[in-house]
Write a protein that holds these residues in place. Structure first.
Motif, short mmCIF file in Angstrom:
data_model
loop_
_atom_site.label_atom_id
_atom_site.label_comp_id
_atom_site.label_asym_id
_atom_site.label_seq_id
_atom_site.Cartn_x
_atom_site.Cartn_y
_atom_site.Cartn_z
N SER A 58 18.13 -2.86 -19.71
CA SER A 58 17.38 -3.74 -18.81
C SER A 58 17.52 -5.18 -19.28
CB SER A 58 15.90 -3.33 -18.78
OG SER A 58 15.17 -4.14 -17.87
N HIS A 59 17.23 -6.11 -18.35
CA HIS A 59 17.22 -7.54 -18.66
C HIS A 59 15.92 -8.15 -18.14
CE1 HIS A 59 21.42 -7.82 -19.93
NE2 HIS A 59 21.74 -7.07 -18.90
N ARG A 60 15.56 -9.28 -18.73
CA ARG A 60 14.36 -9.99 -18.29
C ARG A 60 14.65 -11.00 -17.18
NH1 ARG A 60 14.20 -9.46 -23.85
NH2 ARG A 60 12.41 -8.29 -24.67
N THR A 61 15.92 -11.24 -16.93
CA THR A 61 16.31 -12.16 -15.85
C THR A 61 17.33 -11.45 -14.97
OG1 THR A 61 18.09 -13.14 -17.16
CG2 THR A 61 15.93 -14.18 -17.32
N THR A 82 15.40 -7.03 -11.85
CA THR A 82 15.00 -7.11 -13.25
C THR A 82 13.92 -6.08 -13.53
OG1 THR A 82 13.41 -8.81 -12.66
CG2 THR A 82 15.54 -9.56 -13.49
N GLY A 83 13.77 -5.77 -14.82
CA GLY A 83 12.68 -4.90 -15.22
C GLY A 83 12.89 -3.43 -14.94
N GLY A 127 17.98 -14.31 -20.73
CA GLY A 127 16.79 -13.49 -20.88
C GLY A 127 16.50 -13.03 -22.29
N ILE A 172 17.55 -4.94 -23.36
CA ILE A 172 16.54 -3.93 -23.70
C ILE A 172 17.16 -2.56 -23.40
CG2 ILE A 172 14.21 -3.09 -23.25
CD1 ILE A 172 13.66 -5.91 -22.03
N LEU A 187 11.54 -13.09 -12.86
CA LEU A 187 11.64 -11.74 -12.36
C LEU A 187 12.07 -11.73 -10.90
CD1 LEU A 187 8.42 -10.16 -13.91
CD2 LEU A 187 10.77 -9.94 -14.71
#
Length: 321
Positions: free
Chosen positions: A77-80, A116-117, A142, A146, A317
């Protein structure tokens, strides 16, 4: 700007430097043949072996992944924002904690703005080496990747350990975590519960655009694919547009933020005050903010080009639930 100065801002497809040890799944069977490319910006590689072609900040990163058939990129996963378009081949994108919440198959030219997320992965389901081009939100993309817990656990069985500093250590090469550095902790059940599990019906209509639909929409003027007023409405810190032969214009223009030109099909001549250059599919050209320029096809036949420009918005997000 001189031709030599602009040429230094062009990364040719044939000059791309692959990294085969970029991420924690680099030794995991099924993912150990993938190649990662950092074209513009620092990217999110976990390996010191990753070559950065153009480090100039743009407000976003440009990268790419090349994979042979049946090779996959593990769940992360990424935050952006993470946007892909398929340059070569046929690809399956899948998502969810275990990769079974939803999926979509993309053909050449198709584009996906992965929310995202959520955990996501992708694999080449074509019959030849495939290539996808990527846009990652933010200059620091980001803050890294993750990983789903099982990816970290599987990697440990094949010699790769990810430190809490986001760097990889290969025990097969005798590397160990430095004194005082702990391994990257696995996400807890409570943390995992915060990751959405959208279905294909949730994602595909709002986050995927098909190449030939975009080509038809770009018949008169470039079509904004991703943006506040795009076909895929979002504000990830950049906008993505597609232009083709019919919507290309020789009118000179500029942007207040850096932009990037990425041909999908055909050869394109980019002109500016001081020179010109020709781009081919897979090439990536960075255009400085404020520089007057244009881009038009230079040969007959199918021609299309993806254009990315920063907007100055926070690279936040994009999953709307």
């Amino acid at each position: 700007m001189t031709p030599a100065e602009m040429e230094s801002r062009i990364v040719r497809y044939g000059d791309l430097h692959p990294c085969k040890t970029a991420f924690i799944d680099a030794h995991t069977p099924g993912s150990d043949q993938k190649e990662n490319f950092t074209i513009i910006g620092g990217g999110v590689s976990e390996s010191p072996d990753q070559h950065v072609h153009l480090a100039i900040p743009h407000g976003f990163n440009i990268g790419a992944a090349g994979q042979p058939p049946k090779c996959r990129n593990s769940l992360h996963s990424h935050r952006t924002a993470e946007v892909f378009f398929v340059l070569k081949g046929r690809w399956r994108f899948f998502w969810g904690r275990w990769g079974n919440a939803g999926e979509v198959v993309l053909e050449e030219g198709d584009i996906i703005n992965i929310p995202t997320g959520i955990f996501r992965g992708f694999e080449n389901i074509g019959t030849d080496y495939g290539m996808i081009m990527a846009v990652l939100g933010g200059d620091d993309a980001g803050g890294g990747v993750i990983w789903a817990p099982q990816v970290i656990e599987d990697a440990a069985g094949h010699g790769l350990v990810l430190g809490e500093n986001g760097k990889l250590y290969d025990t097969k090469k005798g590397q160990t975590l430095p004194d005082g550095l702990k391994p990257m902790p696995l996400l807890t059940d409570a943390e995992l519960a915060t990751f959405p599990e959208p279905t294909s019906a949730d994602v595909v209509p709002h986050y995927v655009a098909r190449y030939w639909d975009l080509m038809a929409l770009a018949d008169k003027k470039p079509v904004t694919v991703i943006g506040e007023h795009g076909r895929l409405r979002d504000k990830p810190g950049f906008e993505v547009a597609l232009m083709n032969r019919n919507s290309a214009s020789d009118e000179m223009h500029s942007h207040p933020y850096p932009s990037v030109l990425m041909p999908m099909r055909g050869h394109w001549r980019v002109s500016w005050d001081g020179g010109s250059a020709t781009l081919a599919p897979g090439d990536t050209m960075s255009v400085p903010e404020g520089l007057m320029h244009n881009a038009v096809p230079s040969m007959s036949g199918e021609a299309s080009l993806y254009h990315v420009v920063a907007t100055g918005d926070p690279a936040g997000l994009t999953w709307k639930g």
